[in-house]
Structure formats: C-alpha cells, structure tokens
Design a protein around this motif. Sequence first.
Motif, short mmCIF file in Angstrom:
data_model
loop_
_atom_site.label_atom_id
_atom_site.label_comp_id
_atom_site.label_asym_id
_atom_site.label_seq_id
_atom_site.Cartn_x
_atom_site.Cartn_y
_atom_site.Cartn_z
N SER A 243 0.84 -1.20 0.00
CA SER A 243 0.00 0.00 0.00
C SER A 243 0.88 1.25 0.00
O SER A 243 2.04 1.22 0.41
CB SER A 243 -0.92 0.00 1.23
OG SER A 243 -1.78 -1.13 1.21
N HIS A 244 0.27 2.35 -0.42
CA HIS A 244 1.04 3.57 -0.60
C HIS A 244 0.09 4.76 -0.61
O HIS A 244 -1.12 4.62 -0.80
CB HIS A 244 1.80 3.54 -1.93
CG HIS A 244 0.86 3.48 -3.11
ND1 HIS A 244 0.24 2.32 -3.50
CD2 HIS A 244 0.42 4.46 -3.94
CE1 HIS A 244 -0.53 2.57 -4.53
NE2 HIS A 244 -0.45 3.85 -4.83
N ALA A 245 0.64 5.91 -0.39
CA ALA A 245 -0.04 7.17 -0.64
C ALA A 245 0.65 7.81 -1.83
O ALA A 245 1.87 7.66 -2.01
CB ALA A 245 0.01 8.07 0.59
N TRP A 246 -0.11 8.54 -2.64
CA TRP A 246 0.46 9.08 -3.88
C TRP A 246 1.52 10.14 -3.62
O TRP A 246 2.29 10.48 -4.51
CB TRP A 246 -0.65 9.64 -4.76
CG TRP A 246 -1.54 8.57 -5.29
CD1 TRP A 246 -2.81 8.28 -4.90
CD2 TRP A 246 -1.21 7.61 -6.30
NE1 TRP A 246 -3.30 7.21 -5.59
CE2 TRP A 246 -2.33 6.78 -6.47
CE3 TRP A 246 -0.08 7.37 -7.06
CZ2 TRP A 246 -2.35 5.73 -7.37
CZ3 TRP A 246 -0.10 6.33 -7.97
CH2 TRP A 246 -1.22 5.52 -8.12
N GLY A 247 1.62 10.63 -2.39
CA GLY A 247 2.62 11.64 -2.11
C GLY A 247 3.91 11.11 -1.52
O GLY A 247 4.81 11.90 -1.22
N VAL A 248 4.02 9.77 -1.34
CA VAL A 248 5.21 9.23 -0.68
C VAL A 248 6.32 8.86 -1.66
O VAL A 248 7.44 8.56 -1.22
CB VAL A 248 4.86 7.98 0.16
CG1 VAL A 248 3.81 8.31 1.18
CG2 VAL A 248 4.40 6.82 -0.74
N PHE A 249 6.05 8.88 -2.93
CA PHE A 249 7.09 8.49 -3.88
C PHE A 249 8.21 9.53 -3.86
O PHE A 249 7.97 10.72 -4.07
CB PHE A 249 6.52 8.36 -5.29
CG PHE A 249 5.51 7.24 -5.40
CD1 PHE A 249 5.90 5.92 -5.27
CD2 PHE A 249 4.18 7.51 -5.62
CE1 PHE A 249 4.98 4.90 -5.36
CE2 PHE A 249 3.25 6.50 -5.71
CZ PHE A 249 3.65 5.18 -5.57
N PRO A 250 9.44 9.08 -3.61
CA PRO A 250 10.54 10.02 -3.36
C PRO A 250 11.16 10.60 -4.62
O PRO A 250 12.28 11.08 -4.57
CB PRO A 250 11.56 9.15 -2.62
CG PRO A 250 11.33 7.78 -3.16
CD PRO A 250 9.86 7.69 -3.46
#
Length: 621
Positions: A243-250
């Motif tokens: 799972s992820h949030a769309w703002g966590v991609f570095p």
Amino acid sequence: MNNVEKPPARAYWYAAADDRLAHLKGVSPQGDVKYIASARDTVDDEIEAARLAVCAMRTRRNALAPISVLPPEILARIFELHAIDCPHGKVDYYRADRMNLRFGWIASATHVCRRWREVALDHPRLWGRLAFNMGSKWVEEMLARVKAAPIFVSQKLPYCSPPTTGTVTLMHPAIPSRLSQVQELNFSGYLEHMLPLLTRPAPMLERLELSTDVDMTTQVSIPINFLDNHAPRLREIELRNVSHAWGVFPSRALTELKIAFSINPIPTSFAQFLDFLEGTPTLTKLTLECCIPSASHFINDRVVSLPNMSALTLAGPTTDVIGVLTHISVATSTKLGLSCSSQDLTGDECCNVLPLIMAHLGTNSSRPSSIRMFSLHSVDISTHIMKACRDEITQEGRPVFILEEGVPDVSLRLQCRISTDEREASFLHRICGAFPLRDVRALDVNILHSHCPDLNWVDMFGHCTSLRHLCVSYIPAETLCVALGRPTVEVKQQEHGKNARRKRRAKGPLLFPSLQTLYLHEVNFEIPERYSGDLYAALRSSLKTRLTRKAGLRVLEIEECTVDEDQIEQFEDVVDEVVWDGEVGEMEEEYEEEFADEYYGYGYEEDEFGYDSEDVDVFPW
C-alpha cells in the motif's frame, strides 16, 4: 637477450635441488625422530619455494600472451560485461556444474591467472551486486571490495514472527547505512519491519521493487519518510501488494510505475492521483492492476496531460477504468492495455469504454485509424480472444503477434456475466464493429465457449480484405471451415431460380481474399460439423473452392489437432504447403466430457478442499 650459453633447464634444476638438499643425504628413516621431522620440514619448504618459482614462471609465460597487452581498465570492463552474462549467486541443483554456476563470473575471471585475479579483485564495480544466497561472509567481502561503487540489492526476506521486544529484520545491517550507494533495491517477502529502517536519502537509486505475499496478516505500507523523500535519480518503481499514498514516492522524475494487488488494497484519493500524474510529466509507462483510484465521487472536469506516455495499462472495475481515461490525455501512439470487469449481464457497461478508446485513437470518417495491432480478450466462464495486426511482421511465415512477441496498440480484456449465447454473439459484434479492422494483416481468434453462426465470420470480419494470416483455435474453426469457401456478398442478378442463386454466389468475393496462411490449433476434426456434418470435408471443400477461385492458401499449419495422416495428405492437394506437428491427437470419450465441463461452463464440482469454483470470481475486483 644475451648470448651467454645456459645449461639445459632440467640439468640446472636437478643440480640446484641436489645442492639445496645435500646436507640431508645422511638422514635415514631409521634415525632419530627429531632429525627426520626436521628433514621433512626442510623438504617441504623447498617444495613450497619451488612451487612459487613455478608460479612466477607461469606468470612470466602468461605475460607473453596477446591478451596481456590490454590495460587493466579494458580488462575490467570485459569482466563487467561477462558478469552480466554469467552472474554469481544462481543455484541450479539439477546441473552437474551447479557450484560453478553459483560462483558465475567469479570462478571464470579470478581462477585463470594472477593478473586477471588482481584486476578482478581490485575493480569495485564487479562486487556491487550482493549475493545474499551465498552466505553472510560473501556479502561482507563484497561490501568491503565495492568501496564507493554502486550497490545492487535483491533479497527475499522470509516471514518471521516478531519477538516481544525489539525489531525483527533479516535485512543485512549494512544496507540502511549504505543507501547512498544503492542503485537498485529489490525486496520481497516479509517487509513489515524492514521498510521503516529505510529512512536515509538514496541519491543514486534508479530502480525500486517491493513485493509481499498475499497471505500476510496485515497490509504493508510505505512509510511517509521512506528514503527521506529524496531519490532524485529514481526512474522505475514496481510495487506488488504494498500500500502507498500518492505523495510518498521520493522522486518526481519517474519514467515507469507499476502497482499491482492480488488483494483488496487500501483506497487512495483520485484527486491525489491526478496531482501525482501532473507532477510526473516524465512518466512513460503506467500500470495499475486492481488498485485504480475510484473517480465515482470526483466531480471535476480536470484533465491531466501526459505527453510522454508510451504505454498505459489499467485493470479493475469498468467504472474506474473509464474514470482514469476520462481525466487524462495521452498521445494517440500510446499503447493501451485495459482490463475491465463488470457484473452486467448484457455487456453494455463494458462497451462504454469503447468510445474513449476510439477518441484516443482519433478515428473518424476523414482520418484513418492509427491502430496497428489489436488484442481482445473477453473473460467469463467463457473465454474469447481476438488479436489483429495491421503490420505484416512475420517469422517463419507466421505473424509475430501470434507468437506473443508483439505488443498491441490496444489490448482489451473484458469480464462480464453475459447470460445467453445470443447476447454473447451480439457483444462480440459490437466490440469488433467498434474497431476499424479493414487494414489488419493478421488475426487470431480463440473462442472456447459457445459458438457463433457461420455467417458471423462474414458479418464480423468480412471487411478485412487485406488479411493475410489467420490463426484460429477451438470452436471458431468449426464455422470457419465453411465460411472460407463462401462469398461475403451476393451479386444481384436478373435471373431467378436455383441455377441463378448458384451463379450469384460463385461471383461474390470470398471471405479474406488475400489470405495466405491459416494456422489451426486444438481443432478436433473428428467431431461433426454443426451444419454440414463433416468438419474435415467442409474445410477441404472450402480450400478447393479458394484454389479454383485463385485465392488458394500458401501455408496451412496444423498443431495439436485431432487429425490423421490420410487427411493431411488430402490437404496437400489443395494447399501449397502443409505444416503438421505429427500429432494425431485422438480424444477419448472421457476426455471430451472433461473438456466440455471445463470450457463450456457447466459441471462444476467441489475440489479436494471443498471449494466450489463458481463461488470465486475470476478477478478480485
């Protein structure tokens, strides 16, 4: 070279050995034990010295080889290329040379000569791909030799229950501290207690892959401070069941992103999804499988332009797929791979995606379609597969897309609960009619369930006058055998009566007039043709008709079909070349019943675990 005459080599070394060991001539094996042990140690020392002298001479000899003129930098580069073809860390227990396979390039580069070994050991880039399956000592040695060169990490973390105190991680303790050197990071398995440790910046990271098993008790999520939100060179991300949030991609310089779930994911915001797309204009490939953000509550006409997108793959409910296609804009050259699911019994909901695809292709009456290759899959209890290609790209006489080597411009997979065969045939007509297939050069049709009347070939594909290669499997072959010899239209005549009807039919253009290659797969010629009574006779008659009408086939390829040698010989009379795999493929009665139960949608029973297959959807959405 000087001209001083030297004694023969053998005489020289024999004399040298005698001189070195002359003081041991009086030592007897029956003498004092201390003297005997001392004498043996002396001889062993001389043997070791002689071995080193031989090694030095071999090194001198190797220096005369032509390859020895290569500078160490060039030799190290050759080792790098060799390491790509022969990586270390592979294990194949069925091969006799499994140990050599495990060491890969290490054995072949460092066990040849002293110079090669020194060059390999002193070249840091050769040791960056850590081999965790070779043991911790090897990992420690590689980390020591890699120095400041890029590191490639690929490790499967086995599941381990956490203790009552402390944190469990089977990741090597040096990895978090050396994230600044990591260029590729690939972790699979148990990630719950590993991801929170990766909080340092990764300025050299270019590819990230994280995957976990579907049977984990809790879903794994990427933490907010993952990689300290700093990975400026990160180009490729692949997540599976993470799972992820769309703002966590570095990274905002992504070119490829693939996210797939085998379980129900944590819902994400559609507005944040559009924000992410707008912030990554460099994105060229996007794949979302069973994790498309829902746009059902998104009331906005916002459209995000993705001019660099070359491939878009979406899999999920039809409404979610339509939501994404409605709010993004991509080039007409973008390859679409869409997998839509619906519980609609008519297929109307799945067909709602067709206008969006047509708008993407830019098809209208004044502009030819940009579609070059097309693939259609309808997944239900029945399975329909159709592929079409406008380019005549062949390999050994067959289109490459049939060999699964081509990538369609549009690949459409539809899952819907169509209730009747009539609706199913109508559904296929609507799909085929929506796409301009007039210019296709190759076509692959595979229908396992139900059948369409023989005239459906004319209705659905009669306009494909440029078709040259046709691949047909299972049920469609039954009606194709008849349709190949029939005209697509009847020429109107003034005369009436039986003879006139025959004359009108003979003058009409045949189906697929440019057809050159027919590939039949899994066709049972022993079963009766539904209308004429003999499937083999129907096909041979159609091929004979095409031959007389100067539209004969060049190649007939038969694979895994129920056919005998006599029938193959009869086909050779009406086709230039017959390619047969030699399998007779006789079906027994029990096998036919099993085949029918599996592919025709009835006869479901509980398996050994007590599960009914009708209780499980094909896809999780």
